[in-house]
Structures are given as C-alpha cells and as structure tokens.
Design an enzyme around this catalytic site. Structure first.
Site, mmCIF file in Angstrom:
data_model
loop_
_atom_site.group_PDB
_atom_site.id
_atom_site.type_symbol
_atom_site.label_atom_id
_atom_site.label_comp_id
_atom_site.label_asym_id
_atom_site.label_seq_id
_atom_site.Cartn_x
_atom_site.Cartn_y
_atom_site.Cartn_z
ATOM 1 N N LYS A 1 -4.867 8.814 -9.007
ATOM 2 C CA LYS A 1 -5.797 8.001 -9.779
ATOM 3 C C LYS A 1 -5.637 8.197 -11.281
ATOM 4 O O LYS A 1 -6.328 7.542 -12.069
ATOM 5 C CB LYS A 1 -7.244 8.305 -9.343
ATOM 6 C CG LYS A 1 -7.543 7.802 -7.915
ATOM 7 C CD LYS A 1 -8.966 8.088 -7.489
ATOM 8 C CE LYS A 1 -9.248 7.664 -6.053
ATOM 9 N NZ LYS A 1 -9.289 6.194 -5.858
ATOM 10 N N HIS B 1 0.815 -1.215 0.000
ATOM 11 C CA HIS B 1 0.000 0.000 0.000
ATOM 12 C C HIS B 1 0.848 1.265 0.000
ATOM 13 O O HIS B 1 0.305 2.372 0.025
ATOM 14 C CB HIS B 1 -0.920 0.024 1.228
ATOM 15 C CG HIS B 1 -2.124 -0.855 1.087
ATOM 16 N ND1 HIS B 1 -2.353 -1.940 1.880
ATOM 17 C CD2 HIS B 1 -3.161 -0.808 0.215
ATOM 18 C CE1 HIS B 1 -3.490 -2.525 1.523
ATOM 19 N NE2 HIS B 1 -3.997 -1.865 0.512
ATOM 20 N N ARG C 1 -15.458 -3.905 0.994
ATOM 21 C CA ARG C 1 -15.398 -2.450 0.877
ATOM 22 C C ARG C 1 -15.293 -2.104 -0.601
ATOM 23 O O ARG C 1 -15.046 -2.969 -1.433
ATOM 24 C CB ARG C 1 -14.210 -1.871 1.640
ATOM 25 C CG ARG C 1 -12.865 -2.259 1.064
ATOM 26 C CD ARG C 1 -11.726 -1.618 1.831
ATOM 27 N NE ARG C 1 -11.657 -0.176 1.609
ATOM 28 C CZ ARG C 1 -10.884 0.403 0.697
ATOM 29 N NH1 ARG C 1 -10.108 -0.316 -0.072
ATOM 30 N NH2 ARG C 1 -10.878 1.713 0.548
#
Lengths: 346, 319, 199
Positions: free
Chosen positions: A317, A193, A223
């Site tokens: 992103k 991560h 999630r």
C-alpha cells in the site's frame, strides 16, 4: 436534495477538505480493530439519508472539483480512458445506468428526458444540456463511456464476461491507487489482480470471480478497499509516480494530520443488461487524519489497524516511509477503550 | 441472493406449430422491462394450484424492445408440467412473475463472425442473438436444423427478417445439417453458438474440435431440463425439518415451497448458484448438473438441487 | 524457462502438434530447435499443411537446414523480427478457423507474435508457445510509454525518458511487454546499480 459544491483542488495547492457533514458521512472501512484482506461483499442497497448510501451512485460536495481534476488528467494523458472496440455496447449500458441513477437521486442537479431513442441530458452543476440519439456514438462529443464518466465521480472499469473469466476491456481511470488502466487493459480477473499480495494464496480471487460471474441484473453488490495517500491527490497513477512519489518523504510530526489521508474505495458491481458486461465503479473518498480523529471511535480503530498492519501490506500500500509518524500521531487519540462493532460513529 | 421479481401480464399467445406456442409478456404496471442481451433467459413463476413452478425460458424477442418479452415454449408432455401449464393454462391476461434476465449463453462481442446453429426449439435464444447482430451490424449466419418445415417454428419469419443469413436444413427432405463441412470453411475469428438437442450440440463441438477450433470460440446453451423422477425426502440439518420432493417437482422447488429457499439462477444445473452441502447421504445422489466436477461428485459433499435428485434411505442437507 | 511468480506472468509450454487444418509456425533463432523437436511427434501429413516463418538468427545455416528438411508447404525466411511479424499478419489475414499458431523463441518474440495473432482474431486457445533462448524482456516504461527491447538488467534506464525503471513481473499480452516503473521516484538519485538478471 441540493448539494453545495466545494471549490477545491486535488493537486498543486491541495486545498481539498471535507465539511463537518462530509466527515460524518465518510465511509470508514474498518468494522473491527484489525485488518485482513477479505472478499467482504454485500448487496449494494440504499441506506440512511446522511450516508453515502443515500443514492446508489453517490454525488457529494466534491463532485464539481473532482470532475475538473479528471478533465485535467485526461488532457495530459488521454490513455486514462480506453474502450476496446467490442465494448461500445457496454458503454451505452453504463451511460443509461448513470444517467438514470443521477437523475433519480439528485433531481435538483440532473435531469434525463427520454423520447424513444432521442434523449436529453441536463447536468446543471457542470453546465451540460445535450440531446443525442441513444446507440449512436456520433451524436455525442465522446464515446458513451467517456462522455458519462467525465460526469460521474470515481473510476469505472467495464469487464467483459467470456470463457469463464472477466476481462478488463474498457475503463475510465483517473483516481486510482497506483495502477494503470493502459497497462491492465485486456487482462483477465486473475491477471490484473496479480500484484496483490496474499489474497491469491487465500483463494480470495477464485471465490470472488465465481461470485462475480453469477452477478445478477438488478442486484448490484459492493465492497470496500482502502489505502492511504500523502496529500489529497486523486491521481496517484504509476504514470505520474515521479510527480507524487517524493511527497512520501514530506510527512513530519507537524504536518501528518493535514498531509496523510485515508483513502477509501467503495467498489460496486453491476451487471449491465444489453452487453452482459459488468461495470465496476471504484469510488474514492479521501479524509485527512485530522478530520478522521474528530470521530473518537475511528481514531482509536485507525490507530490499531495501522499499528498492527502486516509488513507486506504496508509495503504494497506504499505506507512504509511515513507509517511510524502516522501511528504516533494517532496514538494520542487512542485511550485503549473498547470500540463498538460496525463502521458507524458512536 | 434472491432476485427481485417482476410482475408481467401475458398480452399475446400464438400457436406457432402444433407443439410450440409464443407468448408475449408485458410489464403489469406499464413502463419498461429491463433491457437484455442475446442468449439471455428468464425464470417464469407459475402458481399451479398449491404448486409453485419455476421454469427458465430463453428470451427470443429483440433485445432492443423493452416494452415486452417474447418466449417460445415447446410442450413436453413427459416433462414436469411447466410447459404443459404454459400451453394449457396461460392465456392473454394471465398474470405471472418473472425474474430479471440472466445470460448463461452470452455472445462474444470480439467475434469477427457469429455462426449460429439451432436444432428444434433451440432456435429461441438464437433469434434474440440474430436480432442483436442485425441491430449492431455484426456479421452472422443462422443455420436451423429440423425434421421438416412444419417442425421448424419461426423459420418463415426468420427468413423474412434476415433473408440470406438464414439457412434451413430439413432432414425429412434429405437436407441434413452437415456440421463438418460448414465448420471447415469459416473465416478466422468466427464464434460458434449451438442450441438444440444434446446430440446436435455434441456433434457440432466434436467437429469443431477435430478441425482445430479453440474452446474459446465454442458456445452452447447448457440447460439440463430438471428431470421427473421418483419422489424422495430430504432432511434439513439446521431446522431438523423433513421436506418431501414430489415426482414432478425439483428438489429446489420443493425447498422453496417448504419455505427453505436456496439461492438460484439458471435452475438448469449450469451456473452453480444453488450448490448445497450434503451432510449425510445413505443412498445415491442422482447428479444431473453440468457444474460439479467428477471429483466433486465422487466426494459426495455437494448437490445442485435444481436438477439433481436422490434415491435411497436418507439425505441430510446443510440447510 | 523463466520461473512463474505472479499470475500475470506468462506461462509457456512445449510445442506439440494440435488438431487443425493449417499450422503456422514462427520461430526466432533460438526457437527454431523447438520446431524441429515438435516434428518428431508430428504425424507425416502435418508439414503438408504447415507454414514456417523464421525470424533473424534462424537465417543462420545451422538452423536453416533442419527446418528446410521438414519440407513444410511454405517456408518464409526473413531477416528481421519485424519482417516475420508482418508476414504473420499477412498470412493470418486470409486464414480460416482451424488455423493453429505455434511460436517459439525469446519472450520478446513470443509476445509480439501473440500480439499480431490476437489482433487478427486468433483465440488464445489456438496459440501454442515455447520459450527458448535468452530471458531478456521487452519492457514498457509506465511514464513515457516507450518500449525497450532486450532488457537484461534490473533496474534499467528508459531509452525514452531516461528514468531508472524497476521491471515488474506484471505482464500485458496486449502490449507484449512487462511493466517498468520508476525505481527512485520517492528519492530521485537513489536507484541501485543495474544488475544482469534476465539472461
């Protein structure tokens, strides 16, 4: 339930699209008009018919085409499916989980017959009818994880639990949002991560890891995560970035509704019984902006979320180049009216 | 997170030693139980009159056998009553409820060799591990320390089943387990798993550390048996209710019985799942868990109700 | 010492004697001094159970003499990093629990020695590292998977496929490399001029 599978592509001519029913069951991820990274974990339990929660391992109209796309990715790059030597037992766990879920959720399409260790698996949409010995990898054409994940939508990461951490020691990853299994294989939870901005400082991963380490058998959790992709391309990997990177410059005011897709990942977490590992399916759902705006609530909310997204998340992103065009497009569908709570269409 | 429970029927009870009984549990409705991994345990729920008990027991059958679970229970007459209940009241045909298996003592599958050290009833999780290693063809060695052969439950069947991989060490026969020399001659990539009395686990870990074994290769079962203690009461801030905790009841059991359940997993102070905030404390928190750090205990803001208790005037929890 | 930025970035320490039954120390030319520094804190019998393996420039007289003066049980002086790594693999193949590994030198040396050790079953906790010398990085091209040694610039041209790669801070212990990703994929030809940054 019988599904009519679409004939479509996720590369070259990109003729993927959602049916009207497919649009209604899309998992829109925003439950309010702004977005911030959150752990947002809830129990993965069955939901209403007509939603993606109808079965805990969802099969939809894109199944056959997605499996064909996966086979093409693997033929070009076999390293998208890897399992470190100690992870084979977890692969069998996953095979059992997916076969049982698919057979229970879609009996018209999948069938599992167990006779002791001798199992027969029928996958009608893909034309598979195999008999094998559970636990004996030599009786399958691939290792157990690869065998079954060539037949299940979404990416799969298998996490080994040891030393108070989770280690990404196996996976099948061909529909990813720009990360590499080959590079991240063997990393622990904090390491893989590492590139995510903000969340470390917020303590998000510390809390998420603590939660995951205690994940109970028989109590899967889920999630959402999301990003946006130009063209309905499932395989946006670092490996193939030179192939799809230039697409980011191809967005115009005329084609934005067709080209830009909201990409939602339904991540679920399951404790695997024999190996004590965790499997982390990351199921990718795509929807074109022009499909999304057919639901007025989603159109308004998508506009507000994208308009107000913090700059570092925009960069992370990969939305930087074409975001203004998409915001302009969505603005036409946002009359400023209040949106109702929750993610479902009104 | 409250786990869905499974209804089981006791199909077999056998006295293995004067103090240890073995129980086999089969699914009440037929079919299969969930598979599990070596080192896993289940929580068993016992309805003892008005009193509901939950005790955690290691699974000691073969992880491949999903037709039934096997547990070995040592009777503790000075305990809170769970093991006594199992010994005195549970017979073939008794119905019980159990939680899904959970594993707080997992195997490290990367190990080149697994070295198992058991003391007394600590043998139980290691039996399931040995079964798993034998099934998967992984090298292992099991060392079982006990006072005498009569105290070494399951030793004969282990010797029969795993032959030369099993070594017994009976102190009454002058053959005490010598941790240091055993640990000094292990190949690279060996992992150590110890389960038994704290003294054995501490000794094995201290020897291993002195020899230079890294922490990642050391594994121990971390159950703290919930201790008996003096009765006390807690106040629940959200409902304003008062819950009495009896002498042979854990705070967690008392909360569950009072309809104020707290999410729990190991029920032995190891996993952190039942961590509860303390809002006010006029007295002393008697921490007995392995989870909270010294700093957290010092701060007095958290308690693990599965094993910890309280002495003093009043304790208010964020429940 | 390279600064820590993201969580997959390796963190190095300072070598210090650890409890253990056998000590294997591997250093390149830059790292040899770290072993000499460790020796100051080591108990007298430490080097009786020590095996020192030196790679390339450590063969230079300036560092060879002080290492010999430590009188380790075994001293292997090799002339290439590859030779030192294969020597390390041989030694570990016969080693037992209680073996501790100490590695000092450039990130490339440390990463590759750790890779050999992890493959041999050594746990991370039994490996101590100290960074000395250049900050040059070992990089893997995400596209053609070529490993590029001694990378000092940002971006860097891949020696395999020729793409200009941005060297991310993201590091893989398994591959002993940083990740290099095409810097101008979205606009081919727009790559910035490489600058010396990892020196």
């Amino acid at each position: 339930m019988t599904i009519t599978f679409r004939r479509e592509t996720f590369r070259d001519d990109y003729n993927f699209s959602n049916s009207a029913v497919g649009i209604r069951r899309f998992p829109f991820p925003f439950d309010r008009d702004h977005y911030m990274y959150a752990v947002n974990i809830e129990p993965h339990v069955k939901g209403h018919p007509g939603t993606i929660y109808e079965s805990l391992i969802d099969v939809d109209e894109h199944y056959v085409a997605e499996m064909q796309d996966r086979a093409l990715v693997l033929a070009e790059d076999p390293l998208r499916s890897q399992s470190l030597p100690h992870m084979e037992l977890a692969g069998w766990d996953l095979l059992e989980l997916l076969m049982e879920q698919l057979a229970a959720g879609y009996p018209a399409h999948f069938e599992l017959r167990r006779s002791g260790k001798r199992w027969r698996w029928v996958n009608r949409p893909l034309g598979i009818d195999d008999t094998f010995v559970f636990g004996a990898a030599s009786t399958l054409p691939y290792g157990p994880m690869e065998y079954i994940t060539r037949q299940a939508q979404g990416d799969f990461c298998i996490l080994d639990q040891r030393d108070g951490n989770l280690w990404m020691d196996a996976g099948m990853v061909t529909t990813q949002a720009d990360w590499s299994l080959d590079f991240d294989l063997g990393m622990n939870f904090m390491e893989w991560h590492a590139p995510v901005p903000r969340a470390h400082e917020m303590g998000v991963f510390d809390r998420a890891l603590k939660f995951m380490l205690n994940l109970g058998q028989g109590q899967p959790m889920r999630r959402f995560n999301w990003t946006m992709t130009v063209n309905p391309r499932l395989d946006t990997s670092p490996e193939t970035y030179p192939k799809w990177g230039p697409d980011r410059r191809s967005v115009t005011a005329d084609n934005v509704g067709d080209k830009v897709h909201l990409r939602v990942e339904l991540q679920s977490f399951w404790r695997l019984p024999r190996s004590n590992a965790i499997v982390f399916p990351i199921r990718c759902y795509l929807i074109k902006l022009e499909e999304l705006v057919t639901v007025p609530k989603w159109a308004r909310r998508m506009h507000r979320v994208l308009r107000d997204l913090p700059p570092d998340l925009v960069d992370y992103k990969g939305l930087t180049r074409w975001r203004p065009i998409a915001v302009d497009y969505l603005a036409a569908f946002d009359d400023g009216a209040a949106t109702s709570p929750g993610i479902w269409p009104d | 997170m409250s786990a869905p429970s499974i209804a089981v029927r006791v199909s077999e009870v056998a006295a293995v030693t004067p103090l240890v009984k073995r129980f086999r549990l089969e699914p009440e409705s037929g079919g299969r139980l969930p598979a599990f991994s070596g080192g896993a345990h289940i929580a068993v729920e016992m309805q003892d009159g008005a009193h509901r008990r939950r005790n955690a027991f290691s699974l000691m059958g073969s992880p491949s056998d999903t037709t039934g679970y096997v547990i070995g229970v040592r009777r503790h007459d000075n305990g809170r009553g769970g093991s006594r209940y199992m010994h005195e009241r549970v017979t073939p045909g008794t119905m019980l409820r159990i939680a899904h298996p959970a594993n707080l003592f997992p195997i490290d599958g990367r190990a080149r060799k697994h070295l198992l050290l058991a003391g007394g009833i600590g043998i139980t999780p290691l039996v399931a591990m040995a079964e798993q290693f034998a099934r998967d063809g992984q090298p292992f060695e099991l060392h079982y320390a006990a006072r005498s052969p009569e105290h070494a439950a399951f030793a004969d069947e282990l010797l029969e089943r795993f032959g030369p991989a099993v070594h017994t060490h009976f102190s009454a026969q002058g053959r005490r387990l010598a941790c240091a020399s055993l640990l000094a001659e292990q190949p690279l990539g060996t992992h150590l798993y110890v389960c038994g009395p704290e003294t054995l686990m501490d000794e094995a870990f201290a020897s291993a550390r002195a020899l230079g074994w890294p922490e990642q290769s050391l594994h121990r079962e971390r159950f703290a048996a919930p201790a008996r203690g003096l009765p006390f009461a807690v106040r629940l801030a959200r409902s304003g209710r008062r819950v009495d905790v009896g002498a042979d009841q854990s705070m967690l059991e008392a909360l569950e019985a009072a309809g104020a359940p707290v999410a729990s997993l190991c029920r032995g102070g190891a996993c952190g799942q039942c961590e509860t905030r303390v809002l006010a404390c006029d007295g002393t928190l008697l921490h007995a868990d392995h989870y909270l750090s010294a700093a957290e205990r010092g701060a007095g803001g958290k308690v693990m109700p599965c094993v910890s208790r309280f002495a003093g005037r009043s304790l208010t929890l964020d429940l | 010492m390279p600064e820590t930025s993201i969580k997959s970035r390796p963190v190095y320490g300072t070598l210090a004697p650890q409890p253990g039954t056998r000590h294997i120390l591997l250093a390149d030319g830059d790292g040899a001094a770290a072993i000499v520094d460790l020796a100051r804190a080591a108990p007298p019998e430490f080097f009786e159970r020590a095996h020192i393996i030196t790679a390339p420039a450590a063969g230079a007289m300036a560092v060879r003499a002080p290492l010999r003066a430590l009188a380790p049980a075994v001293l292997d002086e090799t002339d290439r990093l590859a030779a030192a790594l294969s020597r390390l693999a041989e030694v570990l193949a016969g080693a037992g629990m209680g073996t501790r590994l100490y590695v000092a030198g450039t990130e490339g040396t440390i990463g590759q020695a750790m890779q050999v050790a992890l493959d041999a079953g050594v746990e991370l906790g039994a490996i101590a590292t100290e960074h000395r010398g250049s900050r040059a990085r070992r990089v893997q091209c995400a596209h053609c998977k070529t490993f590029i040694d001694e990378v000092t610039t940002q971006p860097v041209a891949c020696s395999g496929c020729g793409l200009m790669l941005f060297v991310r801070d993201h590091y893989s212990r398994r591959l002993a490399a940083f990740q290099g990703v095409c810097v101008d994929a979205e606009e081919p030809g727009s790559a910035p001029t490489p600058e010396e940054v990892f020196t």
